[in-house]
Design an enzyme around this catalytic site. Structure first.
Site, mmCIF file in Angstrom:
data_model
loop_
_atom_site.group_PDB
_atom_site.id
_atom_site.type_symbol
_atom_site.label_atom_id
_atom_site.label_comp_id
_atom_site.label_asym_id
_atom_site.label_seq_id
_atom_site.Cartn_x
_atom_site.Cartn_y
_atom_site.Cartn_z
ATOM 1 N N ASP A 1 0.861 -1.173 0.000
ATOM 2 C CA ASP A 1 0.000 0.000 0.000
ATOM 3 C C ASP A 1 0.910 1.240 0.000
ATOM 4 O O ASP A 1 2.130 1.145 0.194
ATOM 5 C CB ASP A 1 -0.967 -0.005 1.194
ATOM 6 C CG ASP A 1 -2.213 0.852 0.888
ATOM 7 O OD1 ASP A 1 -2.121 1.742 0.023
ATOM 8 O OD2 ASP A 1 -3.261 0.632 1.523
HETATM 9 C C1 BGC Z 1 -5.057 3.172 0.104
HETATM 10 C C2 BGC Z 1 -5.219 2.156 -0.990
HETATM 11 C C3 BGC Z 1 -5.072 2.799 -2.334
HETATM 12 C C4 BGC Z 1 -3.740 3.516 -2.380
HETATM 13 C C5 BGC Z 1 -3.449 4.170 -3.721
HETATM 14 C C6 BGC Z 1 -3.822 4.032 -0.065
HETATM 15 O O1 BGC Z 1 -3.794 5.090 0.825
HETATM 16 O O2 BGC Z 1 -5.011 2.510 1.353
HETATM 17 O O3 BGC Z 1 -6.463 1.524 -0.875
HETATM 18 O O4 BGC Z 1 -5.177 1.837 -3.347
HETATM 19 O O5 BGC Z 1 -3.722 4.515 -1.388
HETATM 20 O O6 BGC Z 1 -4.237 5.250 -3.945
#
Ligand code: BGC
Length: 750
Positions: free
Chosen positions: A282
Site C-alpha cells: 500500500d
Molecule cells: C489506500 C489504498 C489505495 C492507495 C493508492 C492508499 O492510501 O489505502 O487503498 O489503493 O492509497 O491510492
C-alpha cells in the site's frame, strides 16, 4: 530498431501460429530478464506516485530520491490518453530496454461514470450487477490509458466507525466473497487480448477492517479462527476468480505488520492458495515499517517487506534505494528479485504492452467509451437497486407526483460531490444528478418544490429555525435529505460519534414538530446511529452515495417508478456502545434475551440492532412458506436441496432478495448463531408465487478443525430461509457422518 518493436514484430509474425505464441511471449520475459541489470530489475519493482489534481495528474517524486519516469516499472495516478501516452513515450524511449510502464489507478466504483459506493452496491445483493458495473468501469478506465485498478476492496467490516467501511461489501464473508469474485470477473471481461481487460487487485490483505476502535490504520487483533472464517473468504474468492494482484493492509496482526508478514503473504497466499499474481504494497507502507517499530532504517524496511513477499513498492522508494545493496550483501536472494520482476513483466505481457505500449491510450476509444448513455443508464439501475427502505409507516411512500407542494430540506440535496462519494476516480460532480434535481425532474409541472438548504453535516450553526418551521407547516410533505458529506467517510475518516453530523438533528426536530409528514432520505458512507428524531419520522430511505445518477434513482423510488429492493449488507446498531454488532455472532453460554438479567446483554440499551443485516422493505409485501428439504438425513457427501415458496402478497410487482442462513447446532467448536449460505433475487408480480431453491453441500456444512482444515461434522443443522437475518422460518436436517474435506480454506466462491 527499438527492442520492444523487434518483439512486437516477432509477436505479430507468430501470432497466427497458436501455441508458438506463448513460447515466444515467455521468451520476451526471459530475454528481458537476462538483459536487465540489478538496478533495472529493482526499478520494475518500484511504483511512482502521481498526484491527482483538479487540473490533471502531477508527478510527485516521493521523499527519498526523485525517480525519473524511465526508472520505474509502474505509475500510480496517471490517467487520460494524453498523459499516459506522454509518460509511456518517455519510459519506452528513454530507458535502455524500452520496457513499457503499467498505469495503475484507484477505479473503485466507476471511472468517469460513477456507480454506487461498494457498500451501497452490496445492498443490491446482485453479483451480476457487481460484474456489470465493474465491466463498465474497466471499459472507461482502459479507454483512458489505465491498465490496473486497486479494486475490489474486499475487507469485511463490522465496525462502522471505520471510515473505509464505505469501500467494501459490509459485514458478511459469504456476500463479500460473491461480490469480490464478480468484481474481479467484471474488471477482466473477456480477458486479454481485449483492450478493456483490466488488471484487478484484491485489497487490503488482511483484517484491515478489524482496526481497534474503528480507528483507521490501527492494530487489528483477531483470533486465527476469525481471521480464517471471516476475513479470508473474500480474498480466497478473488484468488479463485483469477485476481491479478493482492495489496497487503496497513495494519499489524499479532505484532507483525502485514507488510512484513511472511506467514500470510508467502505461506498462506503463495503456498496454500497458490496465488501466482503480483503483490503490491500500500502507499508508503514499506517505508512505514519503521513507524511500526520493526525497522530501524529504510534498508531494513525494504528487506523485511521484500523477503515477506511484496513484489512492488508503491510510492515510497525504499526498494529503489536499498534493494541493490541488500542483494549484493546476500540479504535478499537475487532469485526472489527475478521472480518478482518476472511477475511484473508477465502482467505487462498479458496486457499486450510489449506488442504495443500505447494500445490502451487511444483517443477515439476514450471519446466513445466514457460517460456513455448506456453507462449512465447502468448507473441509474445500480443506484435504484442499492436503495434500502428502512421504514414506511402507513405506506407514506411512494409519493404521488401530483402534489400541491413539497419541501426539500438539507444541503446534501444539492451536494453533487456527495452523490459520487469517496474514491470517485475521474468522476465529476458536474456530471451528477443531485437529489433536488431528481425530485424536480420527476414531479408534475404543477407541483411546487420549495428548497431550504439549512440542514448541513458540516455546520453546527442553526439559522432560520422559525422560517424552517413555518415552511414545514405549509408543506404537504417534507423530504429531509440528511447524512454525511463525501469526505466524512473513507480512508482516514473514522468517526467516534455516528449520529447525524452538524446541525442536522436540530433542524430535523423542527421539521418534525411542524406536524407534516417527514420523509428522511439518508445519504452516507456507513451505517449511522439514528437518533430519536430520525426514528420519529414515518418514512426512512437509506440511499448511501449512489453515483452519477443518484438524484434520478432516488426520485424513481420516492415517486414509485421503482419499488425498493435493497437489503442491508451491514447491521445498523442503536448506539455506538453496541459496536461491534453483527448477525453472525456466537450464542455464548448466556445468550442475550431482551428483558432478562444475567444474560449477555446491556442494562441500559437493548442488545439487538435497530436494523439487522439483510433487512429492507418494499412497496409490496412478501410471504414465505416453511422451507422444504430434499431429505432430513444426509451423508456428508450428499447435497441438500432447500425449497421455499415466496408469494407477493401486496398490490404491486416487486423484487425480493431471498436469504438462506445455516446453523450448525452442535459442533466441536462454537459456531455463529447463523451464517448466510445463499441468496437469490426474485421478481414477483402482485399475487404471484414462485418456488426458490438452493443447493447446499459439504462446503456449506464445513468448519475448520484445530489444524485449520475443513471438516464436516455429523450432527443437526438448522436452515433458515426468509427476508432477513432474523427470520424464524426454519427447518432441520442431520448430517450422518463426519468427513475431512481435501481443500484448504472454508469457502467456495458462491
Ligand atoms: C489506500 C489504498 C489505495 C492507495 C493508492 C492508499 O492510501 O489505502 O487503498 O489503493 O492509497 O491510492
Amino acid at each position: 530498431m527499438k527492442f520492444y518493436r523487434q518483439l512486437a514484430l516477432i509477436y505479430l509474425t507468430l501470432s497466427m501460429t497458436g501455441g508458438a505464441v506463448q513460447a515466444i511471449e515467455q521468451d520476451t520475459v526471459e530475454d528481458l530478464l537476462r538483459q536487465m541489470t540489478l538496478q533495472e530489475k529493482i526499478d520494475q519493482l518500484s511504483q511512482l506516485g502521481i498526484q491527482t489534481t483538479p487540473t490533471g495528474p502531477v508527478i510527485d517524486y516521493g521523499e527519498l530520491s526523485p525517480a525519473p519516469i524511465n526508472t520505474v516499472g509502474s505509475v500510480l495516478g496517471a490517467y487520460g490518453v494524453e498523459q499516459t501516452r506522454r509518460l509511456q513515450e518517455q519510459a519506452v524511449n528513454q530507458s535502455r530496454l524500452h520496457i513499457p510502464l503499467l498505469f495503475a489507478f484507484d477505479v473503485i466504483h466507476g471511472y468517469r461514470t460513477i456507480f454506487p459506493v461498494p457498500l451501497a452496491e452490496a445492498a443490491a445483493w446482485d453479483a451480476d450487477l457487481a460484474y456489470r458495473t465493474a465491466r463498465a468501469a474497466a471499459v472507461e478506465a482502459t479507454a483512458s490509458g489505465v491498465h490496473w485498478t486497486y479494486a475490489p476492496m474486499v475487507d469485511i467490516a463490522r465496525d462502522p466507525r471505520w471510515g473505509r467501511v464505505v469501500e467494501g461489501a459490509g459485514e458478511d464473508p459469504f456476500l463479500g466473497a460473491a461480490l469480490a469474485a464478480a468484481k474481479v470477473r467484471g474488471f477482466h471481461g473477456a480477458g486479454p487480448p481485449d483492450r478493456s481487460f483490466m488488471l484487478a487487485t484484491a485489497k487490503h490483505f488482511v483484517a484491515y477492517g478489524a482496526a481497534e476502535g474503528g480507528r483507521d490504520y490501527n492494530v487489528a487483533d483477531v483470533s486465527e479462527r476469525t481471521l480464517r472464517e471471516v476475513y479470508f473468504p473474500p480474498f480466497q474468492a478473488a484468488v479463485a476468480a483469477g485476481v491479478d494482484a493482492i495489496m497487503p493492509s496497513f495494519n499489524e496482526l499479532a505484532g507483525v505488520p502485514l507488510h512484513s508478514n511472511t506467514a500470510l503473504l508467502s505461506d498462506v497466499l503463495r503456498n496454500q492458495w497458490r496465488f501466482t499474481g503480483l503483490t503490491i504494497s500500500d502507499a508508503n507502507a514499506v517505508w512505514e515499517l519503521s513507524q511500526h517499530g520493526i525497522a530501524d532504517v529504510p534498508g531494513d524496511a525494504a528487506r523485511l517487506a521484500f523477503n515477506a513477499g511484496i513484489d512492488i513498492e508503491m510510492v515510497s522508494h525504499a526498494y529503489r534505494g536499498f534493494l541493490p545493496s541488500l542483494v549484493r550483501n546476500g540479504l535478499v536472494p537475487v532469485a526472489a528479485v527475478d521472480d518478482a520482476v518476472r511477475r511484473v513483466l508477465k502482467a505487462k505481457q498479458r496486457l499486450g504492452l510489449f506488442a504495443d505500449p500505447y494500445r490502451y491510450s487511444d483517443e477515439a476509444r476514450q471519446r466513445a467509451s466514457v460517460l456513455t448513455p448506456q453507462h449512465r443508464a447502468l448507473a441509474r439501475e445500480a443506484a435504484q437497486q442499492s436503495i434500502v427502505l428502512l421504514k414506511n409507516t402507513d405506506a407514506l411512500l411512494p409519493l404521488p407526483k401530483h402534489l400541491r407542494n413539497l419541501l426539500v430540506v438539507g444541503s446534501l440535496a444539492t451536494d453533487a460531490q456527495a452523490t459520487i462519494g469517496p474514491w470517485s476516480a475521474q468522476g465529476r460532480a458536474d456530471d451528477s444528478i443531485t437529489i433536488l434535481q431528481g425530485i424536480r425532474n420527476a414531479v408534475a409541472p404543477n407541483t411546487e418544490v420549495v428548497y431550504l438548504p439549512d440542514a448541513s453535516p458540516l455546520s453546527q450553526k442553526v439559522q432560520n429555525l422559525p422560517a424552517i418551521r413555518q415552511a414545514a407547516q405549509k408543506a404537504q410533505v417534507v423530504i429531509a435529505v440528511l447524512g454525511e458529506s463525501a469526505d466524512q467517510s473513507g480512508e482516514a475518516h473514522s468517526r467516534a460519534d455516528l449520529g447525524l453530523p452538524g446541525n442536522q438533528d436540530v433542524v430535523l426536530r423542527a421539521l418534525l414538530d411542524a406536524g407534516q409528514p417527514v420523509i428522511i432520505v439518508l445519504m452516507n458512507g456507513r451505517p449511522l446511529v439514528l437518533s430519536e428524531n430520525v426514528q420519529r419520522a414515518p418514512a426512512l430511505l437509506e440511499t448511501w452515495f449512489l453515483g452519477t445518477e443518484m438524484g434520478s434513482a432516488v426520485a424513481d423510488i420516492l415517486f414509485g417508478d421503482v419499488s425498493p429492493s435493497g437489503k442491508l449488507p451491514i447491521t445498523f446498531a442503536r448506539s455506538v456502545g453496541q459496536i461491534p454488532l453483527y448477525y453472525a455472532h456466537k450464542n455464548t453460554g448466556r445468550p442475550p434475551r431482551e428483558g432478562e438479567s444475567w444474560v449477555s446483554a446491556y442494562i441500559d440499551t437493548p442488545w439487538s440492532p435497530l436494523y439487522p443485516f439483510g433487512f429492507g422493505l418494499s412497496y409490496t409485501t412478501f410471504s414465505y412458506s416453511t422451507p422444504r428439504l430434499s431429505a432430513d438425513r444426509i451423508a456428508s457427501t450428499d447435497t441438500l436441496t432447500v425449497q421455499v415458496s415466496v408469494t407477493n402478497t401486496g398490490q404491486r410487482a416487486g423484487d425480493e432478495i431471498v436469504q438462506l442462513y445455516l446453523r450448525d447446532d452442535v459442533a466441536s467448536v462454537t459456531r455463529p448463531v447463523r451464517q448466510l449460505r445463499g441468496f437469490r433475487k426474485v421478481h414477483l408480480e402482485a399475487g404471484e408465487t414462485r418456488s426458490v431453491s438452493f443447493t447446499l453441500d459439504a462446503q456449506d456444512f464445513a468448519l475448520l478443525d484445530e489444524h485449520w482444515l475443513p471438516v464436516v461434522e455429523a450432527g443437526r443443522f438448522t436452515v433458515f430461509v426468509g427476508a432477513d437475518s432474523t427470520t424464524a422460518n426454519q427447518a432441520w436436517f442431520d448430517v450422518t457422518d463426519s468427513r475431512a474435506l481435501s481443500e484448504t480454506g472454508l469457502s467456495r466462491p458462491p
